[in-house]
Design a protein around this motif. Structure first.
Motif, PDB file in Angstrom:
ATOM      1  N   TYR A 202       0.839  -1.194   0.000  1.00 62.20           N
ATOM      2  CA  TYR A 202       0.000   0.000   0.000  1.00 62.20           C
ATOM      3  C   TYR A 202       0.876   1.246   0.000  1.00 62.20           C
ATOM      4  N   ASP A 203       0.800   2.022  -1.074  1.00 62.46           N
ATOM      5  CA  ASP A 203       1.589   3.256  -1.160  1.00 62.46           C
ATOM      6  C   ASP A 203       0.916   4.379  -0.391  1.00 62.46           C
ATOM      7  N   ASN A 204      -0.413   4.295  -0.254  1.00 63.49           N
ATOM      8  CA  ASN A 204      -1.170   5.440   0.265  1.00 63.49           C
ATOM      9  C   ASN A 204      -2.425   4.960   0.979  1.00 63.49           C
ATOM     10  N   THR A 205      -3.214   5.913   1.439  1.00 70.67           N
ATOM     11  CA  THR A 205      -4.379   5.576   2.261  1.00 70.67           C
ATOM     12  C   THR A 205      -5.696   5.664   1.478  1.00 70.67           C
ATOM     13  N   LEU A 206      -5.597   5.739   0.164  1.00 70.96           N
ATOM     14  CA  LEU A 206      -6.802   5.752  -0.668  1.00 70.96           C
ATOM     15  C   LEU A 206      -7.420   4.351  -0.637  1.00 70.96           C
ATOM     16  N   ALA A 207      -8.745   4.279  -0.442  1.00 69.22           N
ATOM     17  CA  ALA A 207      -9.396   2.961  -0.459  1.00 69.22           C
ATOM     18  C   ALA A 207      -9.452   2.443  -1.896  1.00 69.22           C
ATOM     19  N   PRO A 208      -9.528   1.118  -2.076  1.00 63.69           N
ATOM     20  CA  PRO A 208      -9.481   0.554  -3.431  1.00 63.69           C
ATOM     21  C   PRO A 208     -10.630   1.047  -4.328  1.00 63.69           C
ATOM     22  N   ASP A 209     -11.741   1.462  -3.710  1.00 64.47           N
ATOM     23  CA  ASP A 209     -12.859   1.912  -4.550  1.00 64.47           C
ATOM     24  C   ASP A 209     -12.976   3.431  -4.586  1.00 64.47           C
ATOM     25  N   GLU A 210     -11.898   4.117  -4.181  1.00 66.62           N
ATOM     26  CA  GLU A 210     -11.920   5.582  -4.213  1.00 66.62           C
ATOM     27  C   GLU A 210     -11.008   6.103  -5.320  1.00 66.62           C
ATOM     28  N   MET A 211     -11.317   7.310  -5.793  1.00 66.98           N
ATOM     29  CA  MET A 211     -10.406   7.978  -6.730  1.00 66.98           C
ATOM     30  C   MET A 211     -10.153   9.412  -6.284  1.00 66.98           C
ATOM     31  N   VAL A 212      -9.035   9.952  -6.727  1.00 59.48           N
ATOM     32  CA  VAL A 212      -8.716  11.349  -6.442  1.00 59.48           C
ATOM     33  C   VAL A 212      -9.490  12.214  -7.426  1.00 59.48           C
ATOM     34  N   VAL A 213     -10.198  13.227  -6.929  1.00 63.22           N
ATOM     35  CA  VAL A 213     -10.879  14.140  -7.856  1.00 63.22           C
ATOM     36  C   VAL A 213     -10.196  15.506  -7.926  1.00 63.22           C
ATOM     37  N   ALA A 214      -9.544  15.919  -6.863  1.00 61.39           N
ATOM     38  CA  ALA A 214      -8.891  17.234  -6.888  1.00 61.39           C
ATOM     39  C   ALA A 214      -7.874  17.353  -5.760  1.00 61.39           C
ATOM     40  N   ILE A 215      -7.052  18.393  -5.880  1.00 67.32           N
ATOM     41  CA  ILE A 215      -6.117  18.797  -4.828  1.00 67.32           C
ATOM     42  C   ILE A 215      -6.474  20.236  -4.475  1.00 67.32           C
ATOM     43  N   ARG A 216      -6.501  20.545  -3.202  1.00 69.42           N
ATOM     44  CA  ARG A 216      -6.755  21.940  -2.820  1.00 69.42           C
ATOM     45  C   ARG A 216      -5.540  22.527  -2.103  1.00 69.42           C
ATOM     46  N   LEU A 217      -5.276  23.795  -2.407  1.00 63.54           N
ATOM     47  CA  LEU A 217      -4.172  24.512  -1.754  1.00 63.54           C
ATOM     48  C   LEU A 217      -4.746  25.681  -0.966  1.00 63.54           C
ATOM     49  N   HIS A 218      -4.255  25.886   0.244  1.00 67.68           N
ATOM     50  CA  HIS A 218      -4.710  27.002   1.066  1.00 67.68           C
ATOM     51  C   HIS A 218      -4.314  28.323   0.415  1.00 67.68           C
TER      52      HIS A 218
END
Ligand SMILES: Cc1cc2nc3c(=O)[nH]c(=O)nc-3n(C[C@H](O)[C@H](O)[C@H](O)COP(=O)(O)OP(=O)(O)OC[C@H]3O[C@@H](n4cnc5c(N)ncnc54)[C@H](O)[C@@H]3O)c2cc1C
Ligand code: SF4
Ligand code: FES
Ligand code: FES
Lengths: 338, 172
Positions: A202-218
């Protein structure tokens, strides 16, 4: 490459539904990492879900001033976006330090986040590798490990995360917006990638049925005093041996807020927020930077082939922070390090 | 791969290839590079590493330079693709092709189609304003023969022509 069946997703819900139906399936964005690994039979998904038609290609400024970057924005589009150059130059610089212009045109924000390690043994299906094949052993421990980690390693895996972009995002405390069957959630950047422990698959904490939709910056951070300094075997088109994303908020020569993230040294971008916080009020000078570097590298351990990375990381941290403090960030087209 | 499987799993796409519309059925695992060099009979685009590491396979997709070895053709439905054959032909060379000839910007020539497509992409992008930047932004194309100096000269010449003055003047 093994055969696979192909699904062209039309929207995020469709892609998530296809992932939920088969968590062994893989999303395909720019393809610059997944297709490469499929050619080596390192990844052999039975189903590939093409997400390139999804409406995730926008860079928007939100009402509170934060920036939202769609998962399918290309690395090139992000690096040359006027708002990013103006308000988040550290991110633009890290992107331009990575890969090649052709690759940056194809590579996406989401794919860059999810790219896999460049460990040679991981890439070679005839070698043992706990990340590729849990329980098979680790070829790099006691093997050729010049590019491997010095921090946060385990007895199972000493791989590094190879991204440049992610090092800047870690320094900027970005937020990863992900979507799964139960809706959306935010993952703070430092919790997105993980250390290998005894589950390096496991490289990361994303669940197997999840996808990344965006990144937000403060909103506006560190636009004046920053530097991305990448040390590598050749000056372009090579992965980092050590890289440093440095950013400082200063007042009258004293540190208000300081961030240092390291690339090329661990399974995730490496930071020590506690040590950073202790710098508040101290002068932005070499003595402070050296102290912070030593705190960041506390516990660093060489693996034989990569022992040089420990002193190199210390010097790179100090140099990058000095560049940041003097307002002269490393220019990625100019190869001289000043 | 069995031929029958490839046919059964083939997916229809429409692309514009060097200005001509092509309706194709492609198996999902076929890269753009293999499609070009195989069925499309356009061997100008070269396979160096097949893994994104050399740039020999560079083509333009919707005007942007991309490594065709890492692009699955099936993802390109609706795209416009230009290869070295589409940039120019003997008797009607693209300015970059002519400049590469003029400057002897190759030895074996294997990397050249990728270099020229990449340079065309570089010019479309418009981010190179000095020789240093040309060199950095051409770093995705390796040349085993080491013709780099002449390659940069050729590109510099064409960029200088486009802006109406020599590139060195433009930089000053
Ligand atoms: C020769 C070479 C040199 C390189 N040099 C560098 C370098 O110096 N620095 C650097 O940082 N990078 C470098 N890269 C890596 C490059 O940045 C990555 O390959 C790229 O960012 C991956 O993005 P992609 O869109 O092509 O991903 P893909 O290959 O499409 O996908 C990669 C992984 O991400 C998953 N994925 C994609 N999108 C999503 C999403 N939205 N949600 C969840 N999962 C997703 C896929 O399933 C896959 O597992 C290099 C690559 C090559 C080939
Ligand atoms: S370091 Fe990690 S990725 Fe590399 S061989 Fe060991 S287990 Fe595999
Ligand atoms: S053949 Fe595509 S980059 Fe080498
Ligand atoms: S001319 Fe031979 S590889 Fe470039």
């Amino acid at each position: 490459m093994k055969q696979f069946s192909y699904i062209r997703a039309e929207d995020v819900a469709g892609a998530v539904a296809a992932l939920s139906a088969d968590p062994q399936a893989r999303l395909l964005a720019g393809g610059t990492n997944l297709v490469d690994l499929m050619k080596y039979d390192v990844m052999s998904p039975a189903t590939v879900i093409d997400i390139n038609r999804l409406p995730l290609k926008d860079i928007e400024t939100l009402e509170d001033g934060s920036l939202r970057i769609g998962a399918l924005v290309s690395n090139a589009a992000l690096a040359y976006d006027p708002t990013v150059i103006d308000r988040f130059p550290l991110l633009a610089s890290a992107l331009l330090a990575g890969a090649s212009p052709q690759l940056r045109n194809a590579a996406t924000t989401g794919g860059n986040l999810l790219q896999r390690t460049r460990c040679y043994y991981f890439y070679d299906p005839s070698s043992p590798c706990n990340k590729r094949e849990p329980g098979s052993g680790c070829g790099a421990i006691g093997g050729v490990n010049r590019i491997h980690a010095i921090l946060g390693t385990s007895a199972s895996c000493i791989a590094t995360h190879p991204s440049d972009m992610c090092v800047a995002l870690a320094a900027l405390d970005a937020v990863v917006e992900v979507e799964g069957p139960d809706g959306r959630r935010d993952i703070p950047f430092l919790d997105f990638h993980r250390l290998p422990g005894d589950e390096p698959q496991y490289d990361n904490t994303l669940a197997p049925d999840e996808m990344v939709v965006a990144i937000r910056l403060h909103p506006d951070h560190f636009a004046a005093n920053h530097s991305y300094l990448k040390i590598r075997d050749r000056l372009s088109y090579a992965f980092a041996l050590v890289s440093v994303a440095a950013a400082i908020d200063m007042k009258d020569g004293a540190i208000v807020d300081i961030r240092v993230a390291l690339g090329g040294v661990a399974h995730k971008p490496w930071r020590n927020p506690l040590a950073e916080a202790e710098c508040a009020g101290k002068p932005a000078d070499e003595a402070t930077f050296r102290q912070l570097a030593q705190r960041l590298l506390a516990g660093a351990q060489g693996q034989g082939g990569n022992d040089f990375k420990i002193p190199m990381a210390e010097r790179t941290i100090i140099r990058a922070l000095t560049q940041a403090a003097s307002g002269t960030p490393q220019v990625q087209s100019e190869k001289a390090i000043r | 791969m069995l031929h029958a499987d490839a046919e059964r799993m083939a997916i229809p796409i429409v692309i514009t290839l060097n200005g001509r519309q092509e309706r194709l059925n492609v198996a999902p695992w076929v890269t753009l590079l293999d499609l070009l060099r195989g069925p499309m009979e356009l061997p100008g685009t070269k396979k160096g590493c097949d893994h994104g590491q050399c740039g020999a396979c560079t083509v333009l997709i919707d005007g942007q330079r991309v490594n065709s070895c890492l692009k699955l053709a099936v993802t390109l439905d609706g795209a416009e693709i230009t290869t070295i054959e589409g940039l120019g032909q003997p008797g009607n060379l693209h300015a970059l092709q002519q400049a590469f000839v003029d400057h002897d910007a190759y030895q074996c020539g294997y990397c050249t189609p990728g270099q020229i497509c990449s340079a065309a992409g570089l010019m479309n992008e418009g981010h190179a304003h000095s020789r240093e930047e040309i060199r950095e932004l051409m770093s995705g194309n390796l040349c085993r023969c080491g013709a780099y100096t002449n390659i940069a000269d050729a590109i510099e010449q064409v960029m200088g022509q486009r802006s109406g003055k020599s590139y060195k003047e433009a930089a000053e």
